[in-house]
Design a protein around this motif. Structure first.
Motif, PDB file in Angstrom:
ATOM      1  N   VAL A   2       0.907  -1.315  -0.045  1.00 47.10           N
ATOM      2  CA  VAL A   2      -0.003  -0.023   0.109  1.00 47.10           C
ATOM      3  C   VAL A   2       0.785   1.296  -0.123  1.00 47.10           C
ATOM      4  CG1 VAL A   2      -1.741   1.405   1.327  1.00 47.10           C
ATOM      5  CG2 VAL A   2      -1.574  -1.338   1.108  1.00 47.10           C
ATOM      6  N   HIS A   3       0.666   1.898  -0.956  1.00 47.54           N
ATOM      7  CA  HIS A   3       1.448   3.201  -1.238  1.00 47.54           C
ATOM      8  C   HIS A   3       0.926   4.214  -0.117  1.00 47.54           C
ATOM      9  CE1 HIS A   3       2.797   7.388  -2.620  1.00 47.54           C
ATOM     10  NE2 HIS A   3       4.023   6.573  -2.846  1.00 47.54           N
ATOM     11  N   THR A   4       1.705   4.831   0.732  1.00 48.75           N
ATOM     12  CA  THR A   4       1.351   5.898   1.948  1.00 48.75           C
ATOM     13  C   THR A   4       2.425   6.793   1.900  1.00 48.75           C
ATOM     14  OG1 THR A   4       2.850   4.871   3.794  1.00 48.75           O
ATOM     15  CG2 THR A   4       0.455   3.931   3.269  1.00 48.75           C
ATOM     16  N   ASP A   5       1.986   7.980   2.686  1.00 46.97           N
ATOM     17  CA  ASP A   5       3.117   9.137   2.560  1.00 46.97           C
ATOM     18  C   ASP A   5       4.332   8.658   3.286  1.00 46.97           C
ATOM     19  OD1 ASP A   5       1.255  10.786   1.339  1.00 46.97           O
ATOM     20  OD2 ASP A   5       0.440  11.584   3.262  1.00 46.97           O
ATOM     21  N   ASN A   6       4.328   7.597   3.907  1.00 49.84           N
ATOM     22  CA  ASN A   6       5.677   7.239   4.678  1.00 49.84           C
ATOM     23  C   ASN A   6       6.261   6.104   3.825  1.00 49.84           C
ATOM     24  OD1 ASN A   6       5.230   8.973   6.873  1.00 49.84           O
ATOM     25  ND2 ASN A   6       3.492   7.677   7.814  1.00 49.84           N
ATOM     26  N   GLY A   7       5.907   5.791   2.867  1.00 50.36           N
ATOM     27  CA  GLY A   7       6.554   4.631   2.123  1.00 50.36           C
ATOM     28  C   GLY A   7       5.483   3.503   1.787  1.00 50.36           C
ATOM     29  N   ILE A   8       6.126   2.442   1.304  1.00 50.57           N
ATOM     30  CA  ILE A   8       4.976   1.423   1.013  1.00 50.57           C
ATOM     31  C   ILE A   8       4.843   0.294   2.064  1.00 50.57           C
ATOM     32  CG2 ILE A   8       4.746  -0.689  -0.632  1.00 50.57           C
ATOM     33  CD1 ILE A   8       6.208   0.929  -2.716  1.00 50.57           C
ATOM     34  N   LEU A   9       3.720   0.122   2.321  1.00 46.17           N
ATOM     35  CA  LEU A   9       3.536  -0.979   3.540  1.00 46.17           C
ATOM     36  C   LEU A   9       2.814  -2.085   3.032  1.00 46.17           C
ATOM     37  CD1 LEU A   9       1.834   1.639   6.183  1.00 46.17           C
ATOM     38  CD2 LEU A   9       4.225   0.743   6.362  1.00 46.17           C
ATOM     39  N   MET A  10       3.335  -3.201   3.671  1.00 45.25           N
ATOM     40  CA  MET A  10       2.892  -4.728   3.136  1.00 45.25           C
ATOM     41  C   MET A  10       1.826  -4.878   4.357  1.00 45.25           C
ATOM     42  SD  MET A  10       4.194  -5.088   0.498  1.00 45.25           S
ATOM     43  CE  MET A  10       3.931  -6.549   0.075  1.00 45.25           C
ATOM     44  N   VAL A  11       0.484  -5.139   3.986  1.00 50.92           N
ATOM     45  CA  VAL A  11      -0.685  -5.466   5.099  1.00 50.92           C
ATOM     46  C   VAL A  11      -0.561  -7.050   4.751  1.00 50.92           C
ATOM     47  CG1 VAL A  11      -1.665  -3.375   5.101  1.00 50.92           C
ATOM     48  CG2 VAL A  11      -2.503  -4.894   3.366  1.00 50.92           C
ATOM     49  N   VAL A  12      -1.154  -7.389   5.855  1.00 48.35           N
ATOM     50  CA  VAL A  12      -1.365  -9.104   5.978  1.00 48.35           C
ATOM     51  C   VAL A  12      -2.688  -9.472   6.164  1.00 48.35           C
ATOM     52  CG1 VAL A  12      -0.471 -10.864   7.138  1.00 48.35           C
ATOM     53  CG2 VAL A  12       0.899  -9.292   6.842  1.00 48.35           C
ATOM     54  N   VAL A  13      -3.282 -10.115   5.523  1.00 53.62           N
ATOM     55  CA  VAL A  13      -4.541 -10.807   5.514  1.00 53.62           C
ATOM     56  C   VAL A  13      -4.275 -12.207   6.245  1.00 53.62           C
ATOM     57  CG1 VAL A  13      -6.638 -11.679   4.286  1.00 53.62           C
ATOM     58  CG2 VAL A  13      -5.420  -9.540   3.486  1.00 53.62           C
ATOM     59  N   GLN A  14      -4.768 -12.296   7.475  1.00 53.82           N
ATOM     60  CA  GLN A  14      -4.526 -13.646   8.370  1.00 53.82           C
ATOM     61  C   GLN A  14      -5.670 -14.522   7.884  1.00 53.82           C
ATOM     62  OE1 GLN A  14      -1.866 -14.097  10.011  1.00 53.82           O
ATOM     63  NE2 GLN A  14      -1.313 -11.848  10.268  1.00 53.82           N
ATOM     64  N   ASP A  15      -5.186 -15.800   7.815  1.00 51.59           N
ATOM     65  CA  ASP A  15      -6.065 -17.030   7.779  1.00 51.59           C
ATOM     66  C   ASP A  15      -6.782 -17.025   6.585  1.00 51.59           C
ATOM     67  OD1 ASP A  15      -7.329 -19.291   8.909  1.00 51.59           O
ATOM     68  OD2 ASP A  15      -8.776 -18.226  10.051  1.00 51.59           O
ATOM     69  N   CYS A  16      -6.348 -16.571   5.385  1.00 57.05           N
ATOM     70  CA  CYS A  16      -7.020 -16.797   4.014  1.00 57.05           C
ATOM     71  C   CYS A  16      -7.555 -18.143   3.863  1.00 57.05           C
ATOM     72  CB  CYS A  16      -5.863 -16.588   3.136  1.00 57.05           C
ATOM     73  SG  CYS A  16      -5.481 -14.723   3.094  1.00 57.05           S
ATOM     74  N   ALA A  17      -6.910 -19.104   4.503  1.00 60.96           N
ATOM     75  CA  ALA A  17      -7.442 -20.547   3.852  1.00 60.96           C
ATOM     76  C   ALA A  17      -8.890 -20.942   4.412  1.00 60.96           C
ATOM     77  CB  ALA A  17      -6.484 -21.503   4.606  1.00 60.96           C
ATOM     78  N   ASN A  18      -9.155 -20.060   5.675  1.00 56.43           N
ATOM     79  CA  ASN A  18     -10.543 -20.172   6.270  1.00 56.43           C
ATOM     80  C   ASN A  18     -11.458 -19.150   5.889  1.00 56.43           C
ATOM     81  OD1 ASN A  18     -10.205 -22.797   7.443  1.00 56.43           O
ATOM     82  ND2 ASN A  18      -8.942 -21.599   8.754  1.00 56.43           N
TER      83      ASN A  18
END
Length: 70
Positions: A2-18
């Motif tokens: 995610v591009h933000t004013d503070n750089g690119i942040l990698m967000v995590v979607v937990q428990d995708c298998a379920n």
């Protein structure tokens, strides 16, 4: 990422298998919005195992992503 004013942040979607695709999409949309607002928690950016990128809107043939983790 995610591009933000503070750089690119990698967000995590937990428990995708379920989760359904709609649940994953809703979770991701929420985290992208909170990333842009500066309201992520450590759980939102920790514990990821796979990173996806989309180059379909660019004319790039190749790229190298660098993800720095803990």
């Amino acid at each position: 990422g995610v591009h933000t004013d503070n750089g690119i942040l990698m967000v995590v979607v937990q428990d995708c298998a379920n989760k359904t695709v709609l649940e994953i999409g809703a979770d991701l949309s929420d985290k992208v919005a909170r990333a842009r607002e500066g309201k992520l928690t450590m759980d939102d950016i920790s514990g990821g195992t796979v990173s996806l990128s989309n180059l379909s809107m660019t004319r790039e043939d190749f790229f190298t992503s660098i993800v720095v983790g803990d």
